[in-house]
Design an enzyme around this catalytic site. Structure first.
Site, PDB file in Angstrom:
ATOM      1  CB  THR A 752      -0.895   0.113   1.102  1.00  0.00           C
ATOM      2  OG1 THR A 752      -0.143  -0.085   2.438  1.00  0.00           O
ATOM      3  CG2 THR A 752      -1.883  -1.369   1.087  1.00  0.00           C
ATOM      4  CB  CYS A 753       4.572   2.197  -0.341  1.00  0.00           C
ATOM      5  SG  CYS A 753       5.405   3.485  -0.262  1.00  0.00           S
ATOM      6  CB  THR A 754       0.412   6.303  -1.752  1.00  0.00           C
ATOM      7  OG1 THR A 754       0.794   6.972  -0.625  1.00  0.00           O
ATOM      8  CG2 THR A 754      -0.886   5.753  -1.393  1.00  0.00           C
TER       9      THR A 754
END
Length: 782
Positions: A752-754
């Site tokens: 989920t690292c944007t």
């Protein structure tokens, strides 16, 4: 045919004919009973003494080339034609004497040519190349003078000599020239008489209207070998013509338009040449003499043949003026050195490269003594004219661009006068261009002004550090300019070594980063970090960057990276992650500020922020979002409960069921002028906006490594979803679209690292629609 001695008016007969008649009379003693009805093209040897001979008829056979000249129907007649000279009798029975066979043959030829001329008025022009000269004499194909023939059959037994009248108006002269030039173009060999336009009047004639376009074309047809001496060209337009081997002696070319006119191998001595101010391109002179010719101060003399001057007085000009000698040429000067006169005569930077300075300097180096002598006269005139510093200021750059170079530097008079001018020029350059980029250097700047600036820095070494913005630009352009000589580059490199040895600079170059990593520059590659700019505020701060980076930051494009440099404090590299580029440039390196701001104004991401976060309702939050776009990393984080709740309240109305509301979508299209754009164009813009909001939600801006504002992630994903609906073709693949979507929501075990999502989307946009990305993504994030 009988010749009578009493029916000739000798006052109207050219000398050749007079000699012929006199000779006949002397040999016939008592006169001849025949009359001369016509004489044409009689060879000059007829002036020899006539000898006695037989009185029987003498026949003359036509030359074959004369037979071939006529149509077949004429040949039979002419082949039978015999010219018989008979009944030439001496009335003195005591001493009969006849003309020799040799001379009779010559007379036969003359009478035969008369017979032919009566059948074709073009014979003289087409066969012999002869044309009338003053007095009825012409030059034949063998270049021997002859007596001009009549063009019509004889009507009386008296001698007839036809004169050619000159044109009576400029239009008639123009018509005559057009005819001659077109005949020459067709390959005909013109006689000197055909090419004689001395005393012609071409006033107010526009030559492009009387000559074919081929004469105005580059490398087109040439007006060759014409004599225009003592002619008038006042107010005429001879632009783009090429005159070769022409003579203009004593002609008047006043207010003539001669844009890009070429004079080659020509005689332009004693010419009054003042071309019109509407002349856009200078005329050129190639192997042409201009003795005692008056030349305006905006001519190019690179091909002129210069000679020693005589004792002639300056020309008389109705409007007045002063003059200086340039070899044997006269150059016009102003009556008084006013500011307007200085601008008109000296400022070639303001006058399309034209000035008296450039005119003198355009002569080849073999005339260096004449050039220096003329420049000294010019300097004396300026010195005596007592122009103020304010009057000289606008032309300082033009003056040093010429006079600060050899051969004029050899003159003590010029150097002494120019010294203060060059100092003021240098001070102005330091004041103007230390904090802003120099104009893109053209050939003129590279070859004429950069060497002057190098010389000025060499004389004033302290300015290297106090004005390192200008100094580094000068070195940069010396090392990269395509028109800079090796000598300029060598001097620039040597001067930069002095700069690097300065105590304010040397601490920053021994960190294993500079140049070739040992503290010296590496000029063999533009990727080496050879340039070091000192902060304008803090002597302990410097910026180290490569040739390519410095060039692109001074003259940026939408894709320019604004963080591709080392920021040094006390020689150590420090991070720029949390430093705003605009603040860094404003405070320490203002030479980049104007270019950065100009690019920033083209980025339109802030318009979406104003739609979502109006300053009236969300002023503080609006400022936080805008401030975050000015730096790569933000210390402000919006992951606390209050911030998360506030953002959710703001974005929820925009995202019913997780998708953009129709009203909000229309607001976006309106803000970015996309209402009438294609679906693909709309999709590309939404994709880039999604990239920016993904950056907002990442750890670089408002998130952390473990958490990020859900409202920002959701809004970024909604923008991307709408882009997919509009144009799936702009995405790498459906699988990639799904992967990005899962990462925004943390679905299906996706990472989920944007920050990763933002970087991946940004790379894709830069590859496939870079102009759209450059118009939206903030510069600090680019």
């Amino acid at each position: 045919m009988k010749i009578s001695s009493g029916a000739i008016n000798f006052s109207t007969i050219p000398n050749q004919v007079k000699k012929l008649i006199t000779s006949i009379r002397e040999h016939t003693k008592n006169g001849l009973t025949s009359k001369i009805t016509s004489v044409k093209n009689t060879h000059t040897s007829l002036n020899e003494k006539f000898k006695t001979g037989k009185d029987s008829p003498i026949e003359f056979a036509l030359p074959q080339k004369i037979k071939d000249f006529f149509q077949p129907k004429d040949k039979n007649t002419l082949n039978k034609t015999l010219i018989t000279v008979k009944n030439i009798k001496d009335t003195n029975n005591a001493g009969k004497k006849n003309i020799s066979a040799e001379d009779v043959s010559k007379m036969n030829a003359a009478f035969m040519r008369k017979h032919i001329a009566n059948q074709t008025c073009d014979y003289n022009y087409r066969m012999t190349g002869a044309a009338p000269l003053p007095g009825g004499v012409s030059v034949s194909a063998n270049n021997r003078p002859t007596v001009s023939e009549g063009r019509t059959p004889p009507v009386s037994p008296s001698l007839s000599l036809q004169a050619t009248s000159s044109p009576s108006s400029p239009a008639d002269w123009a018509k005559k020239l057009t005819d001659a030039v077109l005949r020459q173009k067709a390959g005909e060999t013109l006689t000197a008489a055909d090419r004689d336009f001395s005393n012609a009047d071409f006033r107010n004639i526009t030559f492009s209207k009387i000559l074919p376009p081929s004469f105005m074309e580059r490398d087109g047809d040439i007006i060759k070998g014409f004599n225009f001496s003592n002619s008038k060209f006042t107010y005429s337009d001879i632009s783009h013509l090429h005159f070769d081997e022409c003579r203009f002696t004593y002609s008047t070319l006043s207010d003539v338009v001669c844009s890009n006119t070429k004079f080659s191998n020509s005689d332009m001595n004693e010419v009054f040449l003042q071309y019109s101010i509407t002349t856009q391109q200078q005329p050129s002179f190639i192997d042409t003499t201009l003795k005692n010719t008056l030349i305006r101060h905006k001519a190019n003399l690179s091909g002129v043949i210069l000679n020693e001057p005589d004792n002639s007085s300056p020309p008389s000009v109705s409007r007045g003026g002063n003059f200086i000698r340039l070899g044997d040429i006269w150059l016009q000067m102003p009556l008084l050195w006013t500011e307007n006169a200085a601008d008109g005569f000296l400022n070639h930077e303001h006058n399309n490269g034209k000035s008296i300075l450039m005119t003198i300097d355009s002569l080849p180096d073999k005339y260096s003594q004449e050039k220096v002598r003329a420049m000294e006269d010019l300097v004396k005139s300026l010195r005596d004219g007592r122009l103020t510093e304010a009057g000289i200021r606008p032309v300082e750059s033009s003056l040093v661009s010429v006079l600060a170079h050899p051969p004029y530097t050899q003159s003590a008079l010029i150097s002494e006068w120019l010294g203060p001018v060059q100092e003021r020029f240098f001070a102005h350059q330091c004041q103007t261009y230390n904090d802003v980029p120099l104009p893109a250097p053209d050939t003129y700047y590279q070859q004429r002004l950069l060497p002057v600036l190098l010389d000025s820095f060499d004389r004033n070494s302290a300015a290297m550090t106090t004005h390192s913005g200008l100094f580094n630009q000068v070195i940069l352009h010396c090392m990269t300019g395509v028109d800079c000589t090796d000598g300029i580059r060598q001097k620039a490199a040597a001067l930069y070594e002095q700069y690097l040895a300065h105590p304010a600079v040397s601490p920053h170059i021994h960190n294993g980063l500079f140049g070739n990593y040992d503290g010296s520059p590496d000029w063999t590659t533009r990727a080496a970090d050879n340039f070091l700019l000192l902060s304008s505020q803090d002597s302990d701060t410097a910026m180290m960057l490569s040739t390519d980076t410095l060039l692109t930051m001074l003259n940026p494009t939408p894709d320019t990276a604004w963080d591709n440099f080392y920021l040094l404090r006390a020689g150590e590299n420090v991070s720029t992650a949390q430093i705003s580029p605009v603040e860094l440039f404003r405070h320490d390196f203002p030479v980049f500020l104007a270019a950065f701001n100009q690019q920033a104004t083209q980025r339109r991401f802030g318009e979406l922020i104003d739609i979502i976060l109006s300053t009236e309702e969300h002023g503080e939050l609006n400022q936080q979002f805008i401030a975050a776009t000015n730096q790569k990393h933000s210390t402000v984080k919006l992951i606390d409960d209050a911030s998360v709740s506030r953002l959710a309240t703001i974005f929820a109305p925009l995202l019913p069921e997780g998708k953009l509301s129709p009203a909000h979508y229309q607001h976006i299209l309106s803000a970015y002028h996309l209402t009438d754009a294609t679906p693909q164009k709309q999709a590309e813009t939404l994709f880039c906006l999604s990239t920016a909001f993904a950056r907002y939600s990442s750890s670089a801006i408002f998130g952390t490594e473990h958490d990020s504002p859900p409202a920002l992630r959701g809004y970024a994903e909604a923008l991307m979803q709408k882009a997919w609906e509009l144009s799936p073709a702009i995405f790498p693949s459906s699988e990639q679209f799904t992967d990005w979507s899962d990462r925004f929501h943390g679905l299906h075990g996706a990472f989920t690292c944007t920050s990763v999502v933002a970087d991946s989307m940004q790379r894709h946009a830069r590859k496939y629609f870079p102009s759209v990305l450059s118009s939206i993504l903030p510069l600090a994030w680019a």
